[in-house]
Write a protein that holds these residues in place. Structure first.
Motif, PDB file in Angstrom:
ATOM      1  N   THR A  51       0.831  -1.209   0.000  1.00 52.29           N
ATOM      2  CA  THR A  51       0.000   0.000   0.000  1.00 52.29           C
ATOM      3  C   THR A  51       0.861   1.252   0.000  1.00 52.29           C
ATOM      4  O   THR A  51       0.349   2.360  -0.060  1.00 52.29           O
ATOM      5  CB  THR A  51      -0.920   0.025   1.234  1.00 52.29           C
ATOM      6  N   ASN A  52       2.169   1.069   0.054  1.00 53.18           N
ATOM      7  CA  ASN A  52       3.074   2.208   0.077  1.00 53.18           C
ATOM      8  C   ASN A  52       3.720   2.451  -1.295  1.00 53.18           C
ATOM      9  O   ASN A  52       4.624   3.264  -1.413  1.00 53.18           O
ATOM     10  CB  ASN A  52       4.174   1.933   1.118  1.00 53.18           C
ATOM     11  N   ASP A 283      15.303  10.226  -3.722  1.00 56.70           N
ATOM     12  CA  ASP A 283      15.592   9.873  -2.324  1.00 56.70           C
ATOM     13  C   ASP A 283      16.756   8.916  -2.285  1.00 56.70           C
ATOM     14  O   ASP A 283      16.775   7.908  -3.003  1.00 56.70           O
ATOM     15  CB  ASP A 283      14.365   9.218  -1.696  1.00 56.70           C
ATOM     16  N   ARG A 333       8.774   7.215  -3.381  1.00 52.85           N
ATOM     17  CA  ARG A 333       9.136   7.967  -2.179  1.00 52.85           C
ATOM     18  C   ARG A 333       9.042   7.091  -0.942  1.00 52.85           C
ATOM     19  O   ARG A 333       8.893   7.580   0.172  1.00 52.85           O
ATOM     20  CB  ARG A 333       8.192   9.174  -2.023  1.00 52.85           C
ATOM     21  N   ASP A 334       9.056   5.767  -1.130  1.00 56.49           N
ATOM     22  CA  ASP A 334       8.811   4.881   0.007  1.00 56.49           C
ATOM     23  C   ASP A 334      10.093   4.472   0.720  1.00 56.49           C
ATOM     24  O   ASP A 334      10.036   3.643   1.626  1.00 56.49           O
ATOM     25  CB  ASP A 334       8.070   3.626  -0.465  1.00 56.49           C
ATOM     26  N   GLY A 335      11.211   5.048   0.331  1.00 57.60           N
ATOM     27  CA  GLY A 335      12.442   4.701   1.035  1.00 57.60           C
ATOM     28  C   GLY A 335      12.774   5.748   2.075  1.00 57.60           C
ATOM     29  O   GLY A 335      13.226   6.842   1.749  1.00 57.60           O
ATOM     30  N   ILE A 336      12.497   5.436   3.329  1.00 57.74           N
ATOM     31  CA  ILE A 336      12.776   6.443   4.354  1.00 57.74           C
ATOM     32  C   ILE A 336      13.862   5.978   5.308  1.00 57.74           C
ATOM     33  O   ILE A 336      14.279   6.708   6.195  1.00 57.74           O
ATOM     34  CB  ILE A 336      11.503   6.836   5.134  1.00 57.74           C
ATOM     35  N   HIS A 337      14.289   4.730   5.124  1.00 57.00           N
ATOM     36  CA  HIS A 337      15.324   4.196   5.999  1.00 57.00           C
ATOM     37  C   HIS A 337      16.105   3.176   5.191  1.00 57.00           C
ATOM     38  O   HIS A 337      15.559   2.576   4.254  1.00 57.00           O
ATOM     39  CB  HIS A 337      14.681   3.535   7.227  1.00 57.00           C
ATOM     40  N   ASP A 340      14.626  -0.073   3.989  1.00 57.91           N
ATOM     41  CA  ASP A 340      13.747  -0.133   2.818  1.00 57.91           C
ATOM     42  C   ASP A 340      14.541  -0.542   1.576  1.00 57.91           C
ATOM     43  O   ASP A 340      14.042  -1.274   0.725  1.00 57.91           O
ATOM     44  CB  ASP A 340      13.065   1.217   2.606  1.00 57.91           C
TER      45      ASP A 340
ATOM     46  N   GLY B 331      17.649   6.903  12.397  1.00 58.39           N
ATOM     47  CA  GLY B 331      18.275   6.775  11.090  1.00 58.39           C
ATOM     48  C   GLY B 331      17.277   6.885   9.953  1.00 58.39           C
ATOM     49  O   GLY B 331      17.593   6.617   8.801  1.00 58.39           O
ATOM     50  N   SER B 332      16.052   7.263  10.290  1.00 57.43           N
ATOM     51  CA  SER B 332      14.988   7.353   9.286  1.00 57.43           C
ATOM     52  C   SER B 332      14.660   8.817   9.042  1.00 57.43           C
ATOM     53  O   SER B 332      14.972   9.678   9.863  1.00 57.43           O
ATOM     54  CB  SER B 332      13.752   6.633   9.823  1.00 57.43           C
ATOM     55  N   ARG B 333      14.023   9.118   7.892  1.00 56.49           N
ATOM     56  CA  ARG B 333      13.584  10.498   7.741  1.00 56.49           C
ATOM     57  C   ARG B 333      12.146  10.680   8.219  1.00 56.49           C
ATOM     58  O   ARG B 333      11.559  11.753   8.145  1.00 56.49           O
ATOM     59  CB  ARG B 333      13.780  10.997   6.304  1.00 56.49           C
ATOM     60  N   GLY B 334      11.519   9.571   8.719  1.00 56.81           N
ATOM     61  CA  GLY B 334      10.182   9.681   9.298  1.00 56.81           C
ATOM     62  C   GLY B 334       9.126   9.883   8.234  1.00 56.81           C
ATOM     63  O   GLY B 334       9.407   9.830   7.033  1.00 56.81           O
ATOM     64  N   TYR B 431       3.908  -6.581   2.419  1.00 56.59           N
ATOM     65  CA  TYR B 431       4.026  -5.247   2.989  1.00 56.59           C
ATOM     66  C   TYR B 431       3.244  -5.157   4.289  1.00 56.59           C
ATOM     67  O   TYR B 431       2.055  -5.458   4.328  1.00 56.59           O
ATOM     68  CB  TYR B 431       3.492  -4.193   1.999  1.00 56.59           C
ATOM     69  N   GLU B 436      10.109  -4.402   7.841  1.00 51.21           N
ATOM     70  CA  GLU B 436      10.877  -4.285   6.608  1.00 51.21           C
ATOM     71  C   GLU B 436      12.180  -5.068   6.827  1.00 51.21           C
ATOM     72  O   GLU B 436      12.918  -4.741   7.758  1.00 51.21           O
ATOM     73  CB  GLU B 436      11.188  -2.803   6.335  1.00 51.21           C
ATOM     74  N   ARG B 460      10.717  -2.504  11.928  1.00 46.39           N
ATOM     75  CA  ARG B 460      11.519  -1.383  11.459  1.00 46.39           C
ATOM     76  C   ARG B 460      12.290  -0.780  12.644  1.00 46.39           C
ATOM     77  O   ARG B 460      11.819  -0.821  13.778  1.00 46.39           O
ATOM     78  CB  ARG B 460      10.618  -0.305  10.857  1.00 46.39           C
ATOM     79  N   GLU B 462      12.411   2.182  13.308  1.00 47.37           N
ATOM     80  CA  GLU B 462      11.544   3.236  13.840  1.00 47.37           C
ATOM     81  C   GLU B 462      10.566   2.690  14.872  1.00 47.37           C
ATOM     82  O   GLU B 462       9.966   3.437  15.637  1.00 47.37           O
ATOM     83  CB  GLU B 462      10.747   3.914  12.709  1.00 47.37           C
TER      84      GLU B 462
END
Lengths: 555, 526
Positions: A51-52, A283, A333-337, A340, B331-334, B431, B436, B460, B462
């Protein structure tokens, strides 16, 4: 989960591969976390579990993933026209529907299938990702009908436009009340004195987002090869990413994309109140070989990691020393860490390539003490000839308060689906009475019990879950003495003192009801059900019951 | 003769009677033999007939006449109203009203007798008065009295077939099939069966009489030692037993108990928690952004205004809020939005068992550690054949220094084999907002083919870091309701929570099939 319907033929044409058959296709779809939901001769229904990843909710997205996994990355939106168009945004828009993005796509001649996929992706993105057009809504136009530059402005509700599918000019306020789409989405503009529109260079309104396009520009049809796309909405990122994803899709079909400079008259998350759309997101995430090993459990070189990521269409993967930096393709844009990106490595290599390992560290298993206690008591009750019942925790106010006359209010749900399941039970007895009211045909006597969770609310409203135990006997010879004996046998088996203190309770016959006192502590209630309660439930035989907190049997 | 078996005491009594009296009717046997009641006779006869120790020579249907309530009244009065009326009108003309002053019968009965006699032509009418110009003793009513009433007063049986036609006609017309409370006569149909002992029967009886046999054992027999000179009657052991309703555990609970035991045997510790949660533990701590579609008002049940669940500590909430807003120090951008404390504290019904895992992570769990919970969860769904108002999930976590994707796959393999009892399974990328990488597991069901039964992933950073966990954590979960339906052979999920005791009593439970729906499947791999 989003589901899409695609033509098999188109999917493999776009993927530039031969139809490998369902078994192999199912395997390939793991790349997009997709599953074949239904497969007919030329029709495929694919369920997409991420869903992301809205970029995958269309035939173009799925085909692109299949293509890149075979042929490596593609450079998306890297050769756009340098002749930018522009949209000026007037200050009022900030309060109404603040963001807009757009682009022109020239040179892809729409055939029937192309038109279908365009409509499908428009629907899917604005409904799910755009949250029913509130965060983002999409409009496609025949670019040749628009005199650029374009303005995104607010106008009076009485202004006129000829909406798509109508032959006459209608005021905006009437579009909201008299057209199907108008009624469906009118709530998005509720409370605004002016409405958002797109006007051409002559000031003619040609679109009324997020409701309808005009009949002049919006009538996109087979044979068209010059499209203008606008995305408007209330959420910056949703609007931008939607436009970018759509531009990539059209480019995949062979269109040349002309960007649009959007000029705001208020601050936006972009410098100088200006943004060129589609935005080219980039990103980036970095990992070391050790970090990959730590998550995936495999010792692979950064070169292998690089290869895996390029097959996932990463825009760039650079290795510097022991660090690898990957840049996501523009439409993601689903890579935030870093994790991912690490998952993408695993998906690219295929989960089947990972050999499972059994957790080796020794741990001792324990059951929860309250469950162990409940088990002991359940065994005693079964020995006493009782049949166990299992009922839902959700029930109705009527059953608990009105029919059973339970003296305490249960916690209500603010947004119940139906009244029948509108409260959380605070007692198990109504559930057992419910069983009696539906089981008159089952041979008697009945001895039934349930142990399970109930929700208790303290005076200050703080809620707490307890495990309760209730037992009920019903039949012509079942009376207070029987239920008392069963309760007695539980206490005896646990070597606890049981005494009863007479009490008045509307549920039970006066003088045949008591507070249960176990080892000196008030622990519940026991009694013979009042004939009025039985009658309300439609129970034709006498019944007695008890309910106690199972923790009162704790050492 | 069928299989050798000793005579049951009842059989012995019946054979003895037939041996002494020869061919006899069942009526006679019931009234004259030593058999205690009709039921015992029927059972003994049934058994003996099936073993051909007796035969049924013939069956006859006979109709006997009995007195109904009105007839009994007549007998008490000493006359039927017709007979009395004939006598009263024999010499003098008299009106019905005058006759009705005699209270031996009520007005209605006099009235019907009057009607019947007029209709038959015995009474002659002149004006209001009537006259009977004959001898009452020569009418059919006297015949009825003599042939029916008198013998019945003596308890003599009257066979309907023995009555003369004119009497029979009236008796039949006054024996209504319904409304027997206003009947003068009742016709009772009795089937008489004529039984006789066979040669084998005589043989069996002779043998039985020669030996002392013991039927039901008693303490006296033990005390006296009389069994030493006797033989035990052989029972017919293959008669189907009568069904008794035992106390028993609920089939679905038994399934859940089995799941629980297996997890504990695999070294998992059980977590429990509240049905009511706040959004913090249900969602925020799991790094599900507050705008996530699964947090919509149409997916989660909110508790009414004024109800709450204890809030997390300020410090913890700050760390989780930071992870959401900009990643904090994970370490995440949130997610890049403004975290709402008000939403975080809203009380809801637990929508996923993972809430329990979050709470466990937040309260210094064992490392290495394995935890599970069988959690009742609530989702906003219409109740139908595939949805319950609340349902069970088994969820949990595995924490450890060396945990990675390969151990996650190993754990899923373990769950497929040990919990779901499957030998064929596959893993697919999946998912979940809080893990992750994420993996879902499909198992091959013997009838349904590949079905998804659960999933897992690595929490994660986070999720873990704000809760104070700095080792990798596997989060896993299996849907139980569907597995239970397969195991219990149900098509409608609502049967799992049925209030219908009969349906519940008829649910079959096979402990060795509970988790697979297939016999012995858990051992298939051995």
């Amino acid at each position: 989960m989003p589901k899409i319907e695609v033509s098999r033929q188109d999917l493999f044409k776009l993927s530039r591969m031969k139809d490998p058959g369902d078994a192999e296709l199912a395997n390939l779809l793991t790349l997009v976390k997709g599953e074949i939901d239904c497969s007919l001769e030329n029709e495929l229904k694919i369920e997409l579990n991420d869903t992301n990843r809205p970029d995958l909710w269309c035939i173009e997205g799925v085909a692109r993933a299949l293509r890149c996994s075979e042929n490596g990355p593609e450079n998306h939106l890297s050769s756009m026209s340098s002749n930018h168009l522009s949209i000026a945004v007037n200050p009022d828009m900030q309060a109404i529907r603040p963001y807009i993005a757009g682009f022109r796509a020239t040179g892809w001649k729409l055939d029937q299938e192309g038109l279908n996929s365009l409509i499908a992706v428009q629907e899917k993105l604005s409904e799910s990702y755009g949250k029913k057009r509130s965060r983002a809504a999409i409009g496609f136009h025949r670019a040749g009908e628009i005199a650029f530059p374009v303005c995104y402005v607010s106008v009076e509700t009485g202004e006129l436009m000829e909406p798509l599918g109508y032959e006459e000019q209608i005021s905006l306020s009437h579009i909201l009340t008299d057209t199907e789409k108008g009624r469906e989405y009118a709530h998005l503009l509720e409370g605004f004195k002016k409405y958002p529109v797109l006007t051409d260079t002559n000031g003619v309104i040609f679109s009324f987002p997020p409701i309808l396009n005009s009949n002049t520009t919006g009538k996109v049809c087979e044979g068209d090869d010059d499209l203008f796309c606008d995305v408007t909405g209330t959420d910056w990122e949703t609007v931008q990413l939607t436009a970018t994803m759509l531009a990539c899709n059209l480019e995949d079909h062979g269109a040349i994309i002309t960007p649009v400079d959007v000029l705001y008259s208020y601050d936006v998350p972009s410098p100088d109140r200006k943004v060129t759309t589609p935005v080219l997101f980039a990103d980036c995430m970095s990992v070391t070989k050790d970090e990959v090993k730590k998550v995936l459990g495999i010792d692979i070189s950064l070169d292998s990691v690089r290869e895996a990521l390029l097959r996932m269409d990463y825009a760039s993967v650079e290795i510097e020393g022991d660090t690898l930096t990957g840049i996501l393709p523009v439409y993601r844009r689903d890579g935030i860490h870093a994790v991912d990106m690490i998952e993408d490595i695993a998906i690219s290599r295929g989960l089947e390539s990972f050999e499972p390992l059994l957790p080796a560290q020794f741990t001792i298993g324990h059951s929860a003490p309250v469950e162990e206690l409940a088990d002991a008591v359940r065994t005693v009750l079964v020995g006493a000839g009782c049949e166990e019942i299992l009922r839902p925790a959700l029930t109705s106010w009527r059953k608990i308060r009105e029919i059973t006359r339970t003296p305490i209010d249960p916690v209500m749900i603010a947004n119940p689906m139906t009244e029948e399941y509108g409260v959380v039970r605070n007692t198990l007895l109504p559930g057992l009475l419910d069983v009696e009211s539906t089981s008159a045909h089952a041979s008697y006597p009945h001895r039934i019990f349930e142990s399970g969770e109930i929700l208790i609310s303290e005076d200050d409203g703080v809620c707490r879950t307890e495990i309760s135990l209730a037992c009920l006997v019903c039949g012509n010879k079942a009376d207070f003495g029987d239920i008392h004996s069963i309760l007695g046998s539980i206490c005896y088996s646990r070597d606890f003192d049981l005494s009863l203190r007479s009490v008045e309770d509307e549920r039970f016959i006066s003088g045949r009801c008591a507070t249960v006192i176990i080892n000196g502590r008030a622990s519940g209630v026991i009694g013979e059900f009042h004939p009025a309660v039985l009658t309300e439930w439609g129970i034709a035989r006498p019944a007695s019951g008890f309910e106690i907190n199972i923790n009162s049997l704790k050492e | 003769m069928t299989e050798e078996r000793d005579l049951h005491p009842l059989e012995k009594k019946l054979l003895t009677y037939l041996g002494n009296n020869g061919k006899s009717s069942d009526v006679d046997i019931i009234s004259e033999s030593d058999l205690p009641d009709e039921g015992s006779f029927r059972r003994a006869a049934q058994w003996l007939l099936s073993r051909e120790l007796i035969i049924e020579e013939s069956r006859e249907k006979e109709v006997f006449v009995e007195l109904g309530p009105l007839g009994k009244q007549n007998l008490q009065v000493g006359s039927s109203p017709e007979l009395a009326m004939l006598r009263a009108t024999k010499s003098d003309s008299i009106s019905l009203q005058e006759i009705q002053q005699d209270t031996s019968f009520d007005k209605g009965r006099w009235g019907s007798a009057f009607g019947a006699l007029l209709k038959s032509g015995l009474l002659k009418k002149s004006g209001d008065d009537v006259l009977f110009p004959g001898e009452p003793e020569e009418t059919v009513y006297q015949e009825i009295w003599d042939l029916v009433y008198i013998p019945l007063s003596d308890e003599t049986e009257i066979r309907f077939a023995d009555l003369p036609a004119n009497v029979a006609e009236i008796v039949d017309s006054r024996s209504p099939r319904r409304g027997k409370s206003r009947a003068e006569f009742i016709l009772n149909e009795v089937v008489t069966s004529i039984l006789d002992i066979t040669a084998e029967g005589r043989e069996a009886l002779k043998k039985a009489l020669e030996t002392v046999t013991i039927g039901v054992m008693t303490s006296e027999i033990l005390a006296e030692g009389s069994w030493k000179d006797a033989r035990f009657r052989r029972y017919q052991v293959d008669i189907p037993p009568s069904r008794i309703h035992t106390g028993r555990l609920h089939p679905y609970r038994q399934f859940l108990d089995t799941v629980r035991k297996r997890f504990i045997s695999l070294g998992f510790s059980e977590m429990t928690g509240s049905l009511a949660e706040n959004e913090f533990w249900n969602n925020d701590a799991l790094f599900m952004p507050q705008f996530h579609p699964a947090r919509d008002i149409h997916d989660v049940y909110y508790l009414e205004e004024g109800r709450s669940v204890p809030p997390p500590s300020d410090e913890l909430e700050k760390r989780v809020a930071a992870a959401h807003e900009n990643g904090g120090d994970t370490g995440s951008r949130g997610w890049g939005y403004r975290f709402s404390r008000a939403q975080s504290l809203k009380a809801i019904l637990r929508s996923q068992g993972t809430a329990l895992s979050a709470r466990t992570l937040g309260s210094s769990p064992d490392i290495p550690g394995k935890y599970f919970a069988i959690a009742r969860c609530f989702r906003f769904d219409q109740v139908d054949a595939t949805h319950l108002p609340d349902f069970f999930q088994v969820e949990g976590i595995v924490l450890g220094e060396h945990i990675n994707l390969r151990y996650l796959l190993g754990l899923l393999k373990l769950l497929a084999e040990e919990i779901a009892g499957a030998s064929d399974y596959k893993f697919l990328p999946a998912y979940f907002p809080f893990t992750e990488p994420s993996v879902e597991m499909h198992i091959k069901h013997p009838e349904l083919g590949w079905i998804e039964i659960g999933g897992a992933g690595l929490f994660r950073p986070e999720v873990c870091l704000p809760l104070g966990i700095d080792v990798p954590v596997i989060a896993w979960g299996l849907g139980l309701d569907r597995m239970a339906m397969l195991a219990l052979g149900l098509n409608d999920i609502r049967d799992l929570i049925t209030p219908d005791l009969t349906r519940l009593r008829n649910m079959k439970i096979k402990p060795d099939r509970l988790l697979t729906g297939r016999e012995g499947d858990t051992n298939a791999k051995n």
